[in-house]
Structure formats: C-alpha cells, structure tokens
Design a protein around this motif. Structure first.
Motif, PDB file in Angstrom:
ATOM      1  N   ARG A 356      26.501  36.567  37.152  1.00 31.70           N
ATOM      2  CA  ARG A 356      26.871  36.705  35.812  1.00 31.70           C
ATOM      3  C   ARG A 356      27.373  38.014  35.529  1.00 31.70           C
ATOM      4  NH1 ARG A 356      21.259  37.440  35.387  1.00 31.70           N
ATOM      5  NH2 ARG A 356      20.694  39.325  34.306  1.00 31.70           N
ATOM      6  N   LEU A 357      27.920  38.187  34.463  1.00 30.19           N
ATOM      7  CA  LEU A 357      28.615  39.425  33.989  1.00 30.19           C
ATOM      8  C   LEU A 357      27.348  40.346  33.399  1.00 30.19           C
ATOM      9  CD1 LEU A 357      31.974  38.963  32.339  1.00 30.19           C
ATOM     10  CD2 LEU A 357      31.669  40.161  34.571  1.00 30.19           C
ATOM     11  N   ALA A 362      30.348  41.890  29.173  1.00 36.81           N
ATOM     12  CA  ALA A 362      30.501  40.653  28.385  1.00 36.81           C
ATOM     13  C   ALA A 362      31.163  40.528  27.117  1.00 36.81           C
ATOM     14  CB  ALA A 362      29.321  40.064  28.335  1.00 36.81           C
ATOM     15  N   LYS A 364      34.492  41.033  25.047  1.00 38.72           N
ATOM     16  CA  LYS A 364      36.025  41.210  25.285  1.00 38.72           C
ATOM     17  C   LYS A 364      36.362  41.351  26.610  1.00 38.72           C
ATOM     18  CE  LYS A 364      37.226  42.527  20.587  1.00 38.72           C
ATOM     19  NZ  LYS A 364      37.761  43.217  19.729  1.00 38.72           N
ATOM     20  N   PRO A 365      35.752  40.690  27.547  1.00 35.55           N
ATOM     21  CA  PRO A 365      36.076  40.875  28.988  1.00 35.55           C
ATOM     22  C   PRO A 365      37.631  40.679  29.380  1.00 35.55           C
ATOM     23  CG  PRO A 365      34.874  38.828  28.783  1.00 35.55           C
ATOM     24  CD  PRO A 365      35.249  39.387  27.044  1.00 35.55           C
ATOM     25  N   THR A 368      35.827  37.256  34.028  1.00 42.22           N
ATOM     26  CA  THR A 368      34.737  36.825  33.535  1.00 42.22           C
ATOM     27  C   THR A 368      34.272  36.147  35.186  1.00 42.22           C
ATOM     28  OG1 THR A 368      33.100  35.262  32.341  1.00 42.22           O
ATOM     29  CG2 THR A 368      35.487  34.429  33.353  1.00 42.22           C
ATOM     30  N   ARG A 370      32.486  33.004  37.323  1.00 42.21           N
ATOM     31  CA  ARG A 370      32.096  31.576  37.009  1.00 42.21           C
ATOM     32  C   ARG A 370      31.049  31.314  38.340  1.00 42.21           C
ATOM     33  NH1 ARG A 370      36.504  27.051  37.569  1.00 42.21           N
ATOM     34  NH2 ARG A 370      37.195  28.118  35.215  1.00 42.21           N
ATOM     35  N   GLU A 380      37.042  35.302  37.597  1.00 46.22           N
ATOM     36  CA  GLU A 380      38.198  34.227  36.576  1.00 46.22           C
ATOM     37  C   GLU A 380      38.915  35.130  35.599  1.00 46.22           C
ATOM     38  OE1 GLU A 380      38.136  30.263  33.644  1.00 46.22           O
ATOM     39  OE2 GLU A 380      36.585  31.051  34.474  1.00 46.22           O
ATOM     40  N   ARG A 382      41.075  36.139  32.351  1.00 49.12           N
ATOM     41  CA  ARG A 382      40.754  35.770  30.697  1.00 49.12           C
ATOM     42  C   ARG A 382      41.741  36.059  30.106  1.00 49.12           C
ATOM     43  NH1 ARG A 382      35.435  35.213  28.948  1.00 49.12           N
ATOM     44  NH2 ARG A 382      36.482  34.545  26.966  1.00 49.12           N
ATOM     45  N   LEU A 396      34.584  45.687  37.519  1.00 48.00           N
ATOM     46  CA  LEU A 396      33.846  44.357  36.927  1.00 48.00           C
ATOM     47  C   LEU A 396      32.469  44.563  37.426  1.00 48.00           C
ATOM     48  CD1 LEU A 396      34.224  41.710  35.227  1.00 48.00           C
ATOM     49  CD2 LEU A 396      34.597  40.614  37.657  1.00 48.00           C
TER      50      LEU A 396
END
Length: 623
Positions: A356-357, A362, A364-365, A368, A370, A380, A382, A396
């Motif tokens: 997970r982030l 988290a 306004k990333p 992200t 998955r 992924e 955004r 990240l």
C-alpha cells in the motif's frame, strides 16, 4: 540289509581236459570258507547271500574261499581254489541319534549378533552322504533369538545368535533341536523315523554394560533469540546392570564445535549457551555421551537434533532495486511496474505480503499501488500525462507488511523517472536533455556546443605545451649552459714569487684544500652542504689522488647530469730525490750543491753534468 539269496557275483573255472571224455572236464563249485554268510550254486558258480539283514556297521568286508573240482578221471577229482573279497555297500538304514537328551550352554549377554554361541552333535553310524545330518530348531521358546546350521566337515549343529541378549531382561532360554538325515532311503521307512530330538538350555551370563538411553534419537525445538541458560529439553540414560551405578552426561564436542548448548552432568538437562539465530543456522545436530560413574570407560552415545524456530524479526522489503520509468504520454490506470517482496526471515508456508501507499503519499497521489494479493503489486499511474520539464523524478513510498506474528512492515521508496516515449509506449529517451529544452536548444545544438568546448580546451593545452617547450629550449642555448664546455680563465699569475693570487700550498699539499668549498665549474641550482672528504695521506701518489677525486665526483649527488671538467694541480711528495720544483729551491744556485746527482745513477747523469762543475759540462757531448 540285502535279503537271503540276493545275487552277489558269479565265478567261473576252466578245465583243460576234453569235455567229451567222461566227467573229467565237469566242474563243481563249493565254499570252503565264508559260510554261513554266503552260498554258491555248485553248477553255475553264482554266489548269493545266505543271511538276512547283513549290517555294514557290524562288518564291512568278507573273504570267501571258493573251490572248483572236476568229477572224475583216472587221477580222481582235481580241484582249484580262489578267494573272493566281498564288501558291503552302505545304505541309509540308521537314523541319527543324540548322545544325550539335554545340552547346557552358557552365553555372555554381550555376544554380538551372528556369532556362534555353542555346538551340539547327533551321531549317525552310516557313512558318506547317508551320514549327513540336518539340524532344525523346533518352533517355541528360542526360535526368534537363535538359529542353527550344520558344519559340513564335522556334521555338528552350530547355534548362532539372531538377536541381542539382555541378562536384565531374561536370564535363560530353553528350546528343542531336531536332527534328521538329509538323504533318506524309502526302502527302510519301516525301520522307524530317521530323526532324533534333544533339548538345549542356554544360560545368559551377566556382563557389565554401558548406560542405555531411553530413546535412540532425541529431537527438540527452541525459538531463536531464546535467553542464554534456558532449558530446552533433557536426556535420560540408565545403568541396567545389577547394582546399577549413577550416570554422568557430557556433550561430545567433536560434533558441536561451536558450543551453543550445555548439559547438566547429573540431570541430563540441555540449555542454551549462546543466542541462536535461525537465519544463520536452522538446525543443530550433536551427540551426548553417558558414562557410568563406577566405570567411566563404559559409555554410550545418542544423537540430539535441535530445530531452531523462527521469530518474525525482519520486515519484508522490495526484493530487487527497480528502475521504473513512466512515459510523458501515459494514461491513468496504466501499470508501469510489477514489484515483489522478500523477507530475511525464513517465512513459513503460506506467508502473505501486503502492499500500500504510505499515508503521507496517499493525498493527491501521482501514482498508486495496486495489491494483486499474490505477494506482488503493480505501480499504477493516476494522471493523464507527465512532463519532464515540470518534474523529471518522482519518489513513491511503498509500505510492505507481512502476515507473521508479530507483524513487521517497512517503507520502501521507489524512484520513477519520466521519459519520452513514442505513441506505442516505447521509451525513446530518459536523459537530461529536458533541462535545456526550455531555452529552445535541440540535441544537435547541444552536441555542437560541447564539441566547440572540447576544441577550445585542446587549443589551450597545446599552446601551454608549446610555451613550456620554447622556454626550455631557450634555457638550453643560453650562455649559462656549460654542458660539454671548458671554461677558460685569462688571469695570469705573478710568477713563482707571487703568493697573493692563490695559495701555493694547495698545489703542494691536498690537505689544505677547503673542505666546504662549493664547486665553481657548474651552476648550482640550490645550495647543498658539501660532502665530507676523507683526508689524503702525505705519501699519496698523484695517480691515486686523481682516481680518488674521480670517484668522489662520480658519486657526488650535487654533480650536474651532463659532462664537466674538474682540474687538479698536485705535484706529489715523498720522492727519494725530494722535490725538483723551483718553488722550494734556495734563493741562488750558488747555495745549492748538485754533486749528489752523480750518485743517483745513469738516469740522472745529464742533470749531474748540467748542474755540476761548469768546466765539466760539454753540451756537444750530451746524447
């Protein structure tokens, strides 16, 4: 065992008389010796048995005397005799018999398996293969512990041990052994069974034995990082002998060289001696020895297997460093990287990692994470497109968590680089040219600028090198360059009486040469302390003096690297004729007596004539 009238053989006698004349050639057979065992037909000479059941074991050979006699003639009956040797052949008509019904054997309990512990024998009066005996243990008390085989040479029954004996468990065994003929003649079944049975009693002797462990192998478990001194298990060994002794325990250090464990010598409890790390060593295998206190030489050994259980102490991390790139024209929802995790703990079967982030990323990333729920995750996008002019790198933070207890997690920062791609998503460039794009410079312009800079640097370097070379050449051609040159001085001295221009004593005695005088035939670069020269003896020859000075100049560290000329003026001393120089001569010739020159021999004759009496000197006579 042949019946009466059994055929044995036929004898035949010949008579040389004429058979057509009376009874002279008619022969009659009779037995003179050998009755009542055999009989003979008087006409045919056939010998047959006369007694039933003749026994070879009673008598083996017989001699039968046969007489052949004619029936007439003028001389009366004439006779001839012969001896027939008859041997009885053996048949299996006797069963084996044990000489006694009970056999007693004593066997130590320490006898190894397969060893012969005793012998028994049955007797068969027959011969050859008819006397071969087979032994068998009758099923019963000792059938599982003992075995018996036949010794082919002696026909004895050899009793062997099939399982170990233990005096403390059972002290005696009793079983029966059957002896039978291996080859049976069916004609004599009516004579009775051809076998015999005897009883064997075995007494087990007590032998002092080592202690016996309660298990053949001990397996224990302990968690890693267990405090030192924690008891993790125990072993037990007993002395089963009568009047049992106490047992002492110790670790066989040949199998546990790192000494991670200790054992209580009396109780047999095993404890940790160092902190254990499952990631370093997951299993320990060593031996424990138990010995009797009353006899330490009697000892036994058992293997110990200790499994180190894992404690979740390390968080999972990204398995490999990823080089992640995203295209400037990327669309939202694209997976640009698949990541996996690794745990330094020996993860149990079914270990699960979650991705997970981090909470701060988290909001306004731009990207992200998955989680695919199979210990992998995807990065992924955004946003709808990314610009290298605005931001070339994105960082990240990804949180990875395991499912063990206690739960461990770690934050791993991934670097994502923005790259220029074609319409198919193929990366074209990820270099730093984007930094110069805002000022309107293309790639070709950048290359041209860099090429010009390189050319300018080359020109500067070449110019500096030429200046240095020119300066060096100028120095080499200057008047100060004294390589291969002889420096001339035009100063003329004032004669022999001029003692102010130079020290005349320096030419006569090298000892007065200044010790710290700097060489004047070269241009010194820096002032160096001169080397201390050894003093010259008074009687030094001029050749030795010059050679000594030559060696000093050769090894002088202040000498120039090019050729130079060093001059020395030394007349020498120590001559028998004293000095011939006018420097030390008397003020007038009248004060000098040269008569002694005539005493120096032919070589000085000319000098003696020149400096002797004037009237005696005639230049015309000088040769």
């Amino acid at each position: 065992m042949s019946p009466v009238g059994a055929y044995v053989l036929q004898v035949k006698a010949t008579d040389a008389d004429d058979p057509t004349y009376g009874n002279s050639a008619r022969v009659v057979y009779s037995i003179l010796q050998g009755q009542p065992y055999f009989s003979i037909d008087p006409k045919t000479g056939v010998i047959r048995t006369a007694l039933p059941n003749m026994d070879r074991e009673v008598k083996e050979q017989y001699q039968v005397l046969i007489q052949a006699k004619d029936m007439g003639g003028q001389l009366g009956g004439l006779a001839g005799t012969t001896i027939v040797n008859i041997t009885l052949t053996d048949v299996n008509d006797n069963p084996p018999r044990f000489p006694k019904s009970i056999f007693h054997l004593k066997v130590p309990e320490s006898s190894p398996i397969g060893s012969a512990i005793g012998r028994i024998r049955a007797v068969d009066p027959d011969f050859g293969q008819n006397a071969e005996i087979e032994y068998n243990i009758v099923p019963g008390d000792g059938g599982n512990l003992f075995d018996i085989v036949t010794d082919e040479d002696t026909q004895e029954g050899v009793i062997k041990l099939k399982k170990p004996l233990d005096f403390e468990t059972k002290k005696a065994y009793t079983f029966k052994v059957e002896a039978s003929n291996l080859h049976i003649d069916h004609r004599f079944h009516s004579a009775g069974p051809f076998k015999d049975t005897a009883t064997v009693k075995i007494s087990v002797l007590d032998i002092e034995e080592p202690p016996v462990f309660s298990k053949p192998l001990y397996t224990m478990e302990v968690y890693e990082d267990t405090p030192v001194g924690t008891i993790i298990g125990a072993v037990t060994a007993q002395d089963l002998d009568v009047g049992s002794s106490a047992v002492r325990y110790f670790i066989d250090w040949k199998s546990d060289g790192d000494s991670y464990f200790t054992i209580d010598g009396t109780e047999g409890t095993i404890a940790t001696n160092e902190l254990l790390d499952r990631e370093s060593t997951a299993q320990y295998n060593f031996s424990i020895i138990a010995s009797k206190v009353s006899n330490p030489l009697l000892s036994s050994k058992v293997n110990i297997l200790i499994n180190v259980l894992d404690v979740n102490e390390f968080p999972p991390e990204i398995s490999v460093p990823y080089e992640t790139a995203v295209c400037e024209n990327a669309k939202p929802g694209q997976i640009i990287q698949i990541v996996s995790a690794a745990d330094r703990d020996l993860s149990p079967a079914g270990q699960q990692f979650s991705f997970r982030l981090s909470p701060e990323a988290a909001v306004k990333p731009n990207f992200t994470v998955r989680d695919f729920r199979n210990n992998t995750a995807g990065i992924e996008t955004r946003r709808n497109g990314y610009s290298r002019r605005q931001q070339e790198l994105y960082f990240l933070p990804v949180v990875i968590e395991d499912s063990s207890y206690p739960v461990q997690s770690s934050t791993n920062t991934m670097t994502i680089r923005v790259c220029r791609c074609d319409s198919d998503g193929t990366i074209l460039s990820c270099n730093v040219e984007a930094i110069f794009l805002p000022v309107g410079l293309s790639t070709g312009a950048l290359i041209a600028i860099l090429l010009c800079i390189v050319i300018l640097l080359a020109i500067v370097v070449l110019y500096v090198a030429l200046r240095r070379q020119k300066k060096k050449d100028t120095l080499m051609t200057s008047k100060e360059d004294i390589r291969d040159n002889v420096i001339h001085y035009d100063d003329e001295g004032g004669g022999e009486e001029d003692t102010q221009a130079f020290d005349i004593g320096a030419l006569r005695n090298p000892k007065v040469i200044e010790e710290n005088k700097i060489r004047r035939d070269i241009k010194p670069d820096s002032l160096c302390l001169p080397r201390q020269r050894p003093p010259v003896e008074d009687n030094t020859d001029i050749r030795d003096f010059i050679n000594q000075r030559l060696q000093e100049n050769d090894v002088d560290p202040t000498a120039p690297p090019y050729d130079s000329l060093a001059t020395y003026a030394y007349e020498g001393n120590g001559s028998v004729a004293d000095s011939l120089s006018s420097i030390d001569s008397l003020t007038t010739e009248a004060d000098q007596d040269y008569d002694y020159l005539a005493d120096w021999g032919p070589r000085f004759k000319v000098l003696a004539d020149m400096f002797g009496e004037e009237e005696s000197y005639n230049p015309d006579k000088v040769t």
